[in-house]
Every structure is written in C-alpha cells, then in structure tokens.
Design an enzyme around this catalytic site. Sequence first.
Site, PDB file in Angstrom:
ATOM      1  N   LYS A 102       0.833  -1.215   0.000  1.00  0.00           N
ATOM      2  CA  LYS A 102       0.000   0.000   0.000  1.00  0.00           C
ATOM      3  C   LYS A 102       0.863   1.259   0.000  1.00  0.00           C
ATOM      4  CE  LYS A 102      -3.638  -2.713   2.072  1.00  0.00           C
ATOM      5  NZ  LYS A 102      -4.460  -3.071   3.246  1.00  0.00           N
TER       6      LYS A 102
ATOM      7  N   GLN B 174      -5.205  -2.063   9.342  1.00  0.00           N
ATOM      8  CA  GLN B 174      -4.886  -3.341   8.698  1.00  0.00           C
ATOM      9  C   GLN B 174      -5.468  -4.504   9.507  1.00  0.00           C
ATOM     10  OE1 GLN B 174      -3.291  -3.788   5.660  1.00  0.00           O
ATOM     11  NE2 GLN B 174      -3.924  -5.892   5.939  1.00  0.00           N
TER      12      GLN B 174
ATOM     13  N   ASP C 141     -11.418   1.808   3.208  1.00  0.00           N
ATOM     14  CA  ASP C 141     -11.596   0.360   3.032  1.00  0.00           C
ATOM     15  C   ASP C 141     -13.079   0.013   2.820  1.00  0.00           C
ATOM     16  OD1 ASP C 141      -9.339  -1.208   2.832  1.00  0.00           O
ATOM     17  OD2 ASP C 141      -9.038  -1.395   5.001  1.00  0.00           O
TER      18      ASP C 141
HETATM   19  C1  BQF Z   1      -0.491 -10.178  -5.733  1.00  0.00           C
HETATM   20  C2  BQF Z   1      -5.591  -9.365   2.302  1.00  0.00           C
HETATM   21  C3  BQF Z   1      -6.497 -11.390   3.221  1.00  0.00           C
HETATM   22  C4  BQF Z   1      -6.641 -10.780   4.463  1.00  0.00           C
HETATM   23  C5  BQF Z   1      -6.288  -9.460   4.633  1.00  0.00           C
HETATM   24  C6  BQF Z   1      -0.766  -8.007  -4.551  1.00  0.00           C
HETATM   25  C7  BQF Z   1      -1.727  -7.902  -2.341  1.00  0.00           C
HETATM   26  C8  BQF Z   1      -1.807  -9.276  -2.321  1.00  0.00           C
HETATM   27  C9  BQF Z   1      -1.405 -10.028  -3.433  1.00  0.00           C
HETATM   28  C10 BQF Z   1      -2.181  -7.086  -1.189  1.00  0.00           C
HETATM   29  C11 BQF Z   1      -5.005  -8.578   1.209  1.00  0.00           C
HETATM   30  C12 BQF Z   1      -4.783  -9.171  -0.135  1.00  0.00           C
HETATM   31  C13 BQF Z   1      -4.593  -7.285   1.464  1.00  0.00           C
HETATM   32  C14 BQF Z   1      -0.878  -9.390  -4.531  1.00  0.00           C
HETATM   33  C15 BQF Z   1      -3.911  -6.433   0.428  1.00  0.00           C
HETATM   34  C16 BQF Z   1      -4.446  -8.133  -1.173  1.00  0.00           C
HETATM   35  O1  BQF Z   1       0.383  -9.753  -6.504  1.00  0.00           O
HETATM   36  O2  BQF Z   1      -1.117 -11.222  -5.960  1.00  0.00           O
HETATM   37  C17 BQF Z   1      -1.193  -7.266  -3.457  1.00  0.00           C
HETATM   38  O3  BQF Z   1      -1.409  -6.294  -0.700  1.00  0.00           O
HETATM   39  N1  BQF Z   1      -3.464  -7.210  -0.680  1.00  0.00           N
HETATM   40  C18 BQF Z   1      -4.818  -6.740   2.764  1.00  0.00           C
HETATM   41  O4  BQF Z   1      -4.490  -5.583   3.027  1.00  0.00           O
HETATM   42  O5  BQF Z   1      -5.392  -7.482   3.726  1.00  0.00           O
HETATM   43  C19 BQF Z   1      -5.747  -8.766   3.558  1.00  0.00           C
HETATM   44  C20 BQF Z   1      -5.978 -10.690   2.147  1.00  0.00           C
END
Ligand code: BQF
Length: 290
Positions: free
Chosen positions: A52, A96, A119
């Site tokens: 992020k 988060q 969010d």
């Molecule tokens: C990629 C998330 C589950 C629980 C809380 C790029 C992200 C992930 C994968 C990422 C996710 C999942 C995020 C890839 C944010 C997505 O290249 O495949 C980016 O940063 N995510 C989160 O903040 O909380 C989560 C999944």
Amino acid sequence: MKIIDGKGLANQLKDELRLETDKLAKLGKRRPHLAAVLVGNNPASESYVRNKVRSCQQAGFESTLIRRPDDVAEAELLTVIEQLNSNNDIDGFIVQLPLPKHIDEQKVLLAINPDKDVDGFHPMNFGKMAQGMDAFLPATPYGILLMLEHYGIETSGKEVVVIGRSNIVGTPMSILLSRKAKLGNATVTLVHSRTKNLKIHTQNADIIIAAIGIPKFLTTNMVKDGATIIDVGINRVEDATRKSGYRLVGDVDYDGLAPKVEFMTPVPGGVGPMTVLGLMKNTMKAYLNN
Ligand code: BQF
C-alpha cells in the site's frame, strides 16, 4: 484462455492517478494522503502494508504508517483512530486486518469516520453500497468490478456464483453484482461452507468468484467450458524451493482450469494488485470529497 492481468491493469490505473496528482501538485494543491495503522508484525500484514505504501508512491500520494505493538490496548487504538478522524491532513485511513484477538474488530471499524473509511468496512458505507448510494466500495470487490469492466466481461443477465460470504469480499461482491447497475444485473448465487452440493451451482456459472480461502478449492470438474474465473484466494503454502520459504496459491486449480475457461485471474498478480488499486481510487475519492 485469456489471462486477466490484474498487476498490469493496476499499474496502468496507478499511472493515471499519478497524472492526476501531479496536475494537482502543479496547481499548488496538496496531494491525497492515506494513513495505515498496523498493529503487531504479522508477516502477511507487513507485506500488504508495504504494498500500500509503495502504491501511494506510484500514484503520487502521501502516505503515513502508524505502528503499534501486538499488545496495544484497545483504548489506545481507538485514540489513534480519533486522531486520524480529526486530522485534516489525512484524507483516508485503514486499520490493517486482522487485529489481535484482545481487540474488538467491530468496535474499531465503527470508530472510523465513514468519510475517511477508504476500506469501505464501516456499516454506513456498507449500507450505502447495498442501497446503490454513493459510498466507498470495499477494495477487493471494487478492484474486481474494474477488472471485469476493462476486459469487457459482461455481467448483465449472467449466472454468477460467489464462493465465500465474508464481510469484505463475498457478501459485498454478491450485492454489487446483483444490483441494477452497469456492472451488475447478474443472477447471483452465494455459496459457502454449509452449501449442499456446491458443484451443482458452480457448474452452471458463467462467472465464478472464488473467495473461500482454501488452496485449489475450485477444480476442473466443477466448472463449465468457457466460464470466467476470478480467484481471490491468497493462500501461503510452504515451498522449500523459494527463499521466502513459501509461495502464494489461489482458491483455484489454475493449471487444471486453464484449457477450459475463457478468462482467469492468476495468483499472484490478479485480484491482489487490484485490491490495492481499489484502495488508491477510494483515497482519491476521499480527497475530492473534501
Ligand atoms: C499479488 C488481504 C487477506 C486478508 C487481509 C498483490 C496484495 C496481495 C497479493 C495485497 C489482502 C490481499 C490485502 C498481490 C492487500 C491483497 O500480486 O497477488 C497485493 O497487498 N493485498 C490486505 O491488506 O489485507 C488482507 C488478504
């Protein structure tokens, strides 16, 4: 099979945000500013927050990371949120997830000013979303809608199956796709862990959105020819051949399905980057609303 390149599309859309923010800066205006609150140091959360912060740099946004230890008191976390709510330099912020077990997640989400809830997790935004009012859409469903739009994948009149009923993906995704809207008008079935004979539903689907959190859950025999598959799963599985010790696996048997489907998102590089992009778009929206 056509690969839906979420990473490439997210980069393209972040470049477009960058042009917008550079224009604002040239006019002497401030840049959009996203803050993130990270409690503890869960490795997956660390990596998501890093993504992020990096995306903010790409899009020309300011970003601020606020850290608290794993054992932070709930009251202190609520104080941090109050400060962000009243800080006029911050357009939007996220907490988060997941949070440590001693903290009441609902209480925390309810404390966020809905106008800064980029969010889209506050019930005010969820309720507005469900009624088709202007709102911050949850980042993952938002990113998925943008992917479908950019790849010209029609949803109107289509049979869509959403697998998983979480508050942040499955439930809002099912609502958005069933609404009377350009990226909606689908016939949506939401299936979950208690669904009997889940295969009956998925075999009939034109579009399947898998968000159940089980590696390779969706297999070839569950899908009809020519379907579109959106894989939301980001499961860490052990892999001694990687220097990290793990690799990411989706909720879908990608290799098995590839010869059978029309469109599919990869993991990594599919929905994940579009989730972060959705957050960036929401932050820009919060900025413009001020
Ligand atoms: C990629 C998330 C589950 C629980 C809380 C790029 C992200 C992930 C994968 C990422 C996710 C999942 C995020 C890839 C944010 C997505 O290249 O495949 C980016 O940063 N995510 C989160 O903040 O909380 C989560 C999944």
